[in-house]
Design a protein around this motif. Structure first.
Motif, PDB file in Angstrom:
ATOM      1  N   GLY A 116       0.799  -1.222   0.000  1.00 29.08           N
ATOM      2  CA  GLY A 116       0.000   0.000   0.000  1.00 29.08           C
ATOM      3  C   GLY A 116       0.830   1.270   0.000  1.00 29.08           C
ATOM      4  N   ILE A 117       2.040   1.201  -0.552  1.00 30.01           N
ATOM      5  CA  ILE A 117       2.940   2.350  -0.561  1.00 30.01           C
ATOM      6  C   ILE A 117       2.818   3.089  -1.883  1.00 30.01           C
ATOM      7  N   GLU A 118       2.646   4.398  -1.787  1.00 28.72           N
ATOM      8  CA  GLU A 118       2.450   5.230  -2.971  1.00 28.72           C
ATOM      9  C   GLU A 118       3.734   5.370  -3.784  1.00 28.72           C
ATOM     10  N   ASP A 119       3.553   5.620  -5.071  1.00 28.47           N
ATOM     11  CA  ASP A 119       4.689   5.816  -5.977  1.00 28.47           C
ATOM     12  C   ASP A 119       5.484   7.073  -5.662  1.00 28.47           C
ATOM     13  N   LEU A 120       4.955   7.955  -4.853  1.00 27.78           N
ATOM     14  CA  LEU A 120       5.597   9.247  -4.607  1.00 27.78           C
ATOM     15  C   LEU A 120       6.696   9.195  -3.544  1.00 27.78           C
ATOM     16  N   ALA A 121       6.845   8.061  -2.888  1.00 23.98           N
ATOM     17  CA  ALA A 121       7.809   7.970  -1.796  1.00 23.98           C
ATOM     18  C   ALA A 121       9.233   7.758  -2.314  1.00 23.98           C
TER      19      ALA A 121
ATOM     20  N   TRP B 222      22.825  -4.774  -0.807  1.00 23.09           N
ATOM     21  CA  TRP B 222      22.585  -6.143  -0.339  1.00 23.09           C
ATOM     22  C   TRP B 222      22.549  -6.139   1.182  1.00 23.09           C
ATOM     23  N   SER B 223      22.137  -7.270   1.733  1.00 19.83           N
ATOM     24  CA  SER B 223      21.985  -7.416   3.183  1.00 19.83           C
ATOM     25  C   SER B 223      21.121  -6.287   3.743  1.00 19.83           C
ATOM     26  N   ILE B 224      19.996  -6.064   3.093  1.00 10.28           N
ATOM     27  CA  ILE B 224      19.093  -4.973   3.493  1.00 10.28           C
ATOM     28  C   ILE B 224      18.506  -5.278   4.871  1.00 10.28           C
ATOM     29  N   LYS B 225      18.614  -4.289   5.778  1.00  6.93           N
ATOM     30  CA  LYS B 225      18.004  -4.457   7.102  1.00  6.93           C
ATOM     31  C   LYS B 225      16.842  -3.504   7.325  1.00  6.93           C
ATOM     32  N   ASP B 226      16.842  -2.364   6.612  1.00  7.79           N
ATOM     33  CA  ASP B 226      15.778  -1.372   6.781  1.00  7.79           C
ATOM     34  C   ASP B 226      15.453  -0.704   5.459  1.00  7.79           C
ATOM     35  N   ILE B 227      14.167  -0.400   5.286  1.00  4.11           N
ATOM     36  CA  ILE B 227      13.714   0.460   4.192  1.00  4.11           C
ATOM     37  C   ILE B 227      12.867   1.546   4.832  1.00  4.11           C
ATOM     38  N   TYR B 228      13.264   2.800   4.593  1.00  4.42           N
ATOM     39  CA  TYR B 228      12.547   3.949   5.117  1.00  4.42           C
ATOM     40  C   TYR B 228      11.821   4.653   3.991  1.00  4.42           C
ATOM     41  N   LEU B 229      10.555   4.997   4.205  1.00  9.24           N
ATOM     42  CA  LEU B 229       9.803   5.795   3.246  1.00  9.24           C
ATOM     43  C   LEU B 229       9.920   7.248   3.635  1.00  9.24           C
ATOM     44  N   GLN B 230      10.333   8.061   2.667  1.00  3.77           N
ATOM     45  CA  GLN B 230      10.483   9.477   2.922  1.00  3.77           C
ATOM     46  C   GLN B 230       9.640  10.243   1.913  1.00  3.77           C
ATOM     47  N   GLN B 231       8.780  11.088   2.419  1.00  2.92           N
ATOM     48  CA  GLN B 231       7.881  11.850   1.537  1.00  2.92           C
ATOM     49  C   GLN B 231       8.493  13.167   1.147  1.00  2.92           C
TER      50      GLN B 231
END
Length: 145
Positions: free
Chosen positions: A65-70, A136-145
């Motif tokens: 449910g994450i918008e394309d604008l992030a 690689w070895s991704i631990k976090d994904i942050y959404l920033q508007q």
């Protein structure tokens, strides 16, 4: 890129954390693989090679449910960070890889998840395109508007 015949994972163990303005949630391999799986054979410039399988990043985001604008900020276990903007995602397709040769990626194989740009693989290996968006070895994904 081809559609994969692999069955989606049933592994509910957390592999990274997705951070939005409202909440942080642990994401499992089974949540990632809700979308259709795709495979690509390539040589990763850091060594691993074979058939990488995963989901398109945009499909994963849509499923969450994450918008394309992030703008997305990816952080690896070694604290390497890269940013992917909406314009980046419009220009190229990113594969959120969860497997190598059919097996779940491990930390020894730069897992549990990797972000690849399949169309750039040969150019990155040749040094004619930047590798800074590959993580690689991704631990976090942050959404920033």
């Amino acid at each position: 890129m081809t559609s994969s015949i692999l069955s989606p994972s049933t592994d509910e163990s957390p592999v990274f954390t997705l951070h939005t303005a409202e909440e942080s949630q642990s994401i499992s391999r089974s949540q990632i693989e809700k979308s259709s799986l795709y495979e690509v054979s390539l040589q990763h410039f850091e060594g691993p090679q074979g058939r990488f399988a995963g989901v398109w990043l945009d499909d994963f985001l849509e499923g969450e449910g994450i918008e394309d604008l992030a703008t997305l900020r990816f952080v690896a276990h070694d604290d390497y960070t890269t940013f992917i903007t909406p314009a980046d995602r419009a220009a190229k397709r990113y594969l959120l890889a969860t497997r190598l040769d059919g097996h779940s990626l491990t930390r020894n194989e730069f897992g549990p998840t990797m972000l690849l740009i399949p169309e750039d693989a040969e150019a990155v290996e040749a040094g004619t395109v930047s590798m800074t968006s590959w993580i690689w070895s991704i631990k976090d994904i942050y959404l920033q508007q």
